[in-house]
Design a protein around this motif. Structure first.
Motif, PDB file in Angstrom:
ATOM      1  N   ILE A 124      13.498   0.205 -10.947  1.00 12.52           N
ATOM      2  CA  ILE A 124      13.564   0.768  -9.589  1.00 12.52           C
ATOM      3  C   ILE A 124      13.027   2.200  -9.650  1.00 12.52           C
ATOM      4  N   ALA A 125      12.473   2.674  -8.535  1.00  6.47           N
ATOM      5  CA  ALA A 125      12.009   4.059  -8.486  1.00  6.47           C
ATOM      6  C   ALA A 125      13.147   4.998  -8.879  1.00  6.47           C
ATOM      7  N   LYS A 126      12.848   5.951  -9.762  1.00 13.51           N
ATOM      8  CA  LYS A 126      13.885   6.863 -10.270  1.00 13.51           C
ATOM      9  C   LYS A 126      14.562   7.651  -9.150  1.00 13.51           C
ATOM     10  N   ASN A 127      13.818   7.986  -8.094  1.00  9.22           N
ATOM     11  CA  ASN A 127      14.403   8.782  -7.017  1.00  9.22           C
ATOM     12  C   ASN A 127      15.269   7.952  -6.071  1.00  9.22           C
ATOM     13  N   LEU A 128      15.465   6.689  -6.366  1.00 16.13           N
ATOM     14  CA  LEU A 128      16.417   5.860  -5.622  1.00 16.13           C
ATOM     15  C   LEU A 128      17.756   5.787  -6.339  1.00 16.13           C
ATOM     16  N   ILE A 129      17.742   6.107  -7.615  1.00 19.40           N
ATOM     17  CA  ILE A 129      18.940   5.970  -8.440  1.00 19.40           C
ATOM     18  C   ILE A 129      19.792   7.227  -8.305  1.00 19.40           C
ATOM     19  N   LYS A 146       8.352 -12.877  -0.652  1.00 21.83           N
ATOM     20  CA  LYS A 146       6.894 -12.828  -0.724  1.00 21.83           C
ATOM     21  C   LYS A 146       6.424 -11.552  -1.438  1.00 21.83           C
ATOM     22  N   PHE A 147       7.143 -10.448  -1.229  1.00 21.66           N
ATOM     23  CA  PHE A 147       6.807  -9.169  -1.857  1.00 21.66           C
ATOM     24  C   PHE A 147       7.152  -9.186  -3.353  1.00 21.66           C
ATOM     25  N   LYS A 148       8.169  -9.966  -3.708  1.00 22.68           N
ATOM     26  CA  LYS A 148       8.613 -10.142  -5.102  1.00 22.68           C
ATOM     27  C   LYS A 148       9.253  -8.892  -5.707  1.00 22.68           C
ATOM     28  N   LYS A 149       9.643  -7.950  -4.855  1.00 21.33           N
ATOM     29  CA  LYS A 149      10.307  -6.725  -5.315  1.00 21.33           C
ATOM     30  C   LYS A 149      11.340  -6.311  -4.269  1.00 21.33           C
ATOM     31  N   PRO A 150      12.354  -5.552  -4.678  1.00 15.62           N
ATOM     32  CA  PRO A 150      13.322  -5.045  -3.699  1.00 15.62           C
ATOM     33  C   PRO A 150      12.648  -4.076  -2.727  1.00 15.62           C
ATOM     34  N   ASN A 170       0.809  -1.219   0.000  1.00 18.01           N
ATOM     35  CA  ASN A 170       0.000   0.000   0.000  1.00 18.01           C
ATOM     36  C   ASN A 170       0.842   1.270   0.000  1.00 18.01           C
ATOM     37  N   GLY A 171       2.140   1.140  -0.283  1.00 22.30           N
ATOM     38  CA  GLY A 171       3.014   2.314  -0.385  1.00 22.30           C
ATOM     39  C   GLY A 171       3.422   2.897   0.954  1.00 22.30           C
ATOM     40  N   THR A 185      10.288   0.183  -5.754  1.00 23.17           N
ATOM     41  CA  THR A 185       9.834   0.523  -7.110  1.00 23.17           C
ATOM     42  C   THR A 185       8.781   1.629  -7.079  1.00 23.17           C
ATOM     43  N   ASN A 186       8.432   2.117  -5.893  1.00 17.39           N
ATOM     44  CA  ASN A 186       7.364   3.096  -5.719  1.00 17.39           C
ATOM     45  C   ASN A 186       7.952   4.469  -5.349  1.00 17.39           C
ATOM     46  N   GLU A 187       7.939   5.398  -6.333  1.00 16.87           N
ATOM     47  CA  GLU A 187       8.556   6.716  -6.103  1.00 16.87           C
ATOM     48  C   GLU A 187       7.932   7.471  -4.933  1.00 16.87           C
ATOM     49  N   GLU A 188       6.613   7.381  -4.784  1.00 18.03           N
ATOM     50  CA  GLU A 188       5.946   8.094  -3.683  1.00 18.03           C
ATOM     51  C   GLU A 188       6.378   7.536  -2.334  1.00 18.03           C
ATOM     52  N   ALA A 189       6.501   6.217  -2.222  1.00 16.47           N
ATOM     53  CA  ALA A 189       6.949   5.597  -0.973  1.00 16.47           C
ATOM     54  C   ALA A 189       8.384   6.023  -0.661  1.00 16.47           C
TER      55      ALA A 189
END
Length: 186
Positions: free
Chosen positions: A95-100, A122-126, A14-15, A33-37
């Motif tokens: 990956i979220a652009k603001n992490l790079i 279980k989340f299947k994402k970093p 849910n971010g 992978t969630n820029e807002e989070a």
């Protein structure tokens, strides 16, 4: 451990932000992978978004899905490391652009902690993993040292290892595709 994984998973999907024990320190985490989070993490830490954050992946296969070209040397470094080691790679993807970072790099560690591995699998994402402190303040060695600002700023606090004292943050090594190796933090 399963109820904790399921609750943390729900928040991540849910971010939201979680506070969780990693293989190195108590960390603030979110969907990488969630820029807002990711923005929420920077705000909570009161940190400039030009200072990159670390991501955790569950295994080598997930690492290879999010880095264009993982140098063979990375696997040797991970196999030989005597403590958790984060590697900065060139050309991340998905990956979220603001992490790079500005130089198109991303710091990733393959988690060795069982809770983190199960959660990420279980989340299947970093997921993001950054120390549970305001930027510039000391890294807390236990849950008791985490400031109220951080505790109140996350959506869920994983209820595992509350009394465990952690050692130090991971080593960080920058591994460029041109073969350069640079130790950032021992």
């Amino acid at each position: 451990m399963t109820p904790e994984i399921n609750k943390a998973l729900e928040v991540l999907q849910n971010g939201g932000l979680i506070l969780y024990p990693t293989d190195t320190v108590w960390g603030i985490g979110c969907d990488a992978t969630n820029e807002e989070a990711v923005k929420k993490v920077y705000r909570l830490k009161q940190r400039e978004d030009s200072k990159a954050l670390i991501c955790l992946v569950a295994n080598d296969a997930m690492l290879e899905r999010h880095i264009e070209n993982v140098p063979d040397l990375a696997f040797d470094i991970m196999d030989l490391a005597t403590k958790p080691t984060t590697i900065i790679y060139d050309n991340p993807k998905g990956i979220a652009k603001n992490l790079i970072a500005e130089d198109n790099t991303l710091a990733i560690r393959v988690a060795s902690d069982k809770f983190c591995q199960y959660l990420i699998n279980k989340f299947k994402k970093p997921i993001v993993s950054t120390s549970a402190n305001i930027s510039g303040e000391p890294t807390p060695k236990s849950k008791n040292e985490i400031s109220n600002v951080i505790l109140k700023g996350v959506d869920y606090i994983v209820n595992l290892q509350p009394d465990q004292n952690f050692g130090s943050p991971s080593s960080i090594i920058k591994l460029s595709n041109d073969g350069q190796v640079k130790v950032i933090r021992e």
